[in-house]
Design an enzyme around this catalytic site. Structure first.
Site, mmCIF file in Angstrom:
data_model
loop_
_atom_site.group_PDB
_atom_site.id
_atom_site.type_symbol
_atom_site.label_atom_id
_atom_site.label_comp_id
_atom_site.label_asym_id
_atom_site.label_seq_id
_atom_site.Cartn_x
_atom_site.Cartn_y
_atom_site.Cartn_z
ATOM 1 C CB SER A 57 -0.672 -0.089 1.163
ATOM 2 O OG SER A 57 -1.225 1.211 1.614
ATOM 3 C CE1 TYR A 79 -4.349 -2.136 5.167
ATOM 4 C CE2 TYR A 79 -3.058 -0.166 4.492
ATOM 5 C CZ TYR A 79 -3.641 -1.130 4.299
ATOM 6 O OH TYR A 79 -3.815 -1.378 2.976
HETATM 7 P P1 NAD Z 1 -11.248 -6.430 0.361
HETATM 8 O O1 NAD Z 1 -11.944 -6.112 1.691
HETATM 9 O O2 NAD Z 1 -12.278 -5.912 -0.731
HETATM 10 O O3 NAD Z 1 -10.913 -7.863 0.210
HETATM 11 C C1 NAD Z 1 -9.954 -8.615 1.008
HETATM 12 C C2 NAD Z 1 -10.260 -9.876 1.129
HETATM 13 O O4 NAD Z 1 -9.243 -10.724 2.119
HETATM 14 C C3 NAD Z 1 -11.728 -10.252 1.555
HETATM 15 O O5 NAD Z 1 -12.369 -11.254 0.578
HETATM 16 C C4 NAD Z 1 -11.667 -10.978 2.886
HETATM 17 O O6 NAD Z 1 -12.439 -11.887 3.052
HETATM 18 C C5 NAD Z 1 -10.093 -11.447 2.969
HETATM 19 N N1 NAD Z 1 -9.625 -11.547 4.012
HETATM 20 C C6 NAD Z 1 -9.441 -10.651 4.954
HETATM 21 N N2 NAD Z 1 -9.129 -11.307 6.105
HETATM 22 C C7 NAD Z 1 -8.601 -12.500 5.888
HETATM 23 C C8 NAD Z 1 -8.382 -13.724 6.574
HETATM 24 N N3 NAD Z 1 -8.086 -13.401 8.049
HETATM 25 N N4 NAD Z 1 -8.067 -14.837 6.142
HETATM 26 C C9 NAD Z 1 -8.554 -15.038 4.830
HETATM 27 N N5 NAD Z 1 -8.839 -14.165 3.973
HETATM 28 C C10 NAD Z 1 -9.013 -12.699 4.557
HETATM 29 O O7 NAD Z 1 -10.068 -5.618 0.323
HETATM 30 P P2 NAD Z 1 -8.970 -4.843 -0.961
HETATM 31 O O8 NAD Z 1 -9.324 -3.347 -0.836
HETATM 32 O O9 NAD Z 1 -9.129 -5.739 -2.264
HETATM 33 O O10 NAD Z 1 -7.723 -5.213 -0.473
HETATM 34 C C11 NAD Z 1 -6.840 -6.181 -0.790
HETATM 35 C C12 NAD Z 1 -5.367 -5.630 -0.243
HETATM 36 O O11 NAD Z 1 -5.125 -4.841 -0.968
HETATM 37 C C13 NAD Z 1 -5.380 -5.617 1.264
HETATM 38 O O12 NAD Z 1 -3.787 -6.280 1.736
HETATM 39 C C14 NAD Z 1 -5.198 -4.181 1.381
HETATM 40 O O13 NAD Z 1 -4.470 -3.592 2.477
HETATM 41 C C15 NAD Z 1 -4.436 -3.619 0.046
HETATM 42 N N6 NAD Z 1 -4.804 -2.288 -0.237
HETATM 43 C C16 NAD Z 1 -5.999 -2.096 -0.408
HETATM 44 C C17 NAD Z 1 -6.236 -0.712 -0.985
HETATM 45 C C18 NAD Z 1 -7.710 -0.069 -1.140
HETATM 46 O O14 NAD Z 1 -7.796 1.333 -1.172
HETATM 47 N N7 NAD Z 1 -8.645 -0.699 -1.357
HETATM 48 C C19 NAD Z 1 -5.023 0.269 -1.031
HETATM 49 C C20 NAD Z 1 -3.733 -0.306 -0.757
HETATM 50 C C21 NAD Z 1 -3.629 -1.466 -0.503
#
Ligand code: NAD
Length: 249
Positions: free
Chosen positions: A131, A144
């Site tokens: 991120s 985070y």
């Molecule tokens: P999201 O919430 O849409 O998807 C995350 C998925 O991870 C979900 O399906 C959830 O069920 C699964 N998950 C969470 N905890 C879990 C666990 N303990 N065991 C198994 N599965 C688990 O989120 P996203 O936005 O797609 O984020 C995905 C990654 O991208 C994360 O690491 C997040 O930090 C990173 N990220 C997201 C953003 C953003 O703006 N959305 C920005 C930077 C980084």
């Protein structure tokens, strides 16, 4: 034209939603057999069905979970994550520990589990979804920011150790991406500040990036796909921001 990734196998964590689902899709489109890992059973089954992959329903907060997953994979995408917002002096210690377990310990255990197969065949790709918060800090996101900075370091160590075995390890570091994780934050902030969701996006989320729109999950997945390909064989130990210029200033 046949993709150079056709016939390979990938394990994508958090593949039931958002960025993970987009990664699973783009890899499947390239002919990769994808293991869809998520704690949300319904989502995992749905995505696996959509892309012809295999679902694995596990909670990655459990240190025994990574060892129960397939280790003989060519590509590992460490993506599963979650957010928790509070000032340090009020931050629940158990939530701090949970974020470290899911976003630091699980990627470590999965690398430990999957690298021997990659080393044995002399080829592998580890892509860690970090991120901008792996590179910059924001107030109220201590767990985070700590976890993502740790992941950035871990990814570089994997790059150094994997090089002689044909394995690259990189981070992709998005700004705000339009996913359920961010939609929840928008709704929570709108409520907290008494403003509309549109105003939250404009005034809070798009304050730092130069490009004034949310990133789409497919843009992140396209970069993950590129890192897995031959064109990126000399790219290792880096962090590639997909952040609309956030980290440029
Ligand atoms: P999201 O919430 O849409 O998807 C995350 C998925 O991870 C979900 O399906 C959830 O069920 C699964 N998950 C969470 N905890 C879990 C666990 N303990 N065991 C198994 N599965 C688990 O989120 P996203 O936005 O797609 O984020 C995905 C990654 O991208 C994360 O690491 C997040 O930090 C990173 N990220 C997201 C953003 C953003 O703006 N959305 C920005 C930077 C980084």
């Amino acid at each position: 034209m046949t993709s150079e990734l056709a016939g390979k196998t990938a394990l994508v964590t958090g593949a039931g939603s958002g960025i993970g689902r987009a990664c699973a899709r783009v890899l499947a489109d390239a002919g990769v057999k994808v293991h869809v890992v998520d704690r949300d059973a319904e989502a995992a089954v749905r995505v696996a069905g959509e892309i012809g992959g295999t679902e694995h329903v596990v909670d990655l907060a459990d240190p025994l979970a990574p060892g129960s997953l397939p280790g003989a994979v060519d590509i590992l995408v460490n993506n599963a994550g979650l957010q928790e917002i509070a000032p340090i002096h009020e931050f629940p210690p158990e939530r701090f520990a949970l974020l470290q377990r899911v976003m630091v310990t699980a990627p470590f255990l999965l690398m430990r589990h999957c690298l021997p197969h990659m080393y044995a065949q002399g080829w592998g790709r580890v892509v860690n979804i970090s991120s901008v918060h792996g590179l910059r800090a924001s107030a109220y996101k201590v767990a985070y920011v700590t976890a993502k900075h740790a992941l950035e370091g871990m990814s570089k160590v994997a790059a150094l150790e994997g090089a002689e075995h044909g394995v690259t390890s990189n981070c992709v570091s998005p700004g705000y991406v339009r996913t359920p994780l961010v939609e929840h934050q928008i709704a929570a902030q709108a409520k907290a500040h008494g403003i509309t969701p549109e105003e939250v996006v404009d005034q809070v989320f798009l304050q730092r990036p130069a490009i004034k729109r949310l990133v789409e999950a497919e843009e992140v997945a396209a970069l993950v796909r590129w890192l897995c390909g031959d064109a990126a064989r000399s790219v290792t130990g880096v962090s590639l921001p997909v952040d609309g210029g956030w980290t440029a200033q």
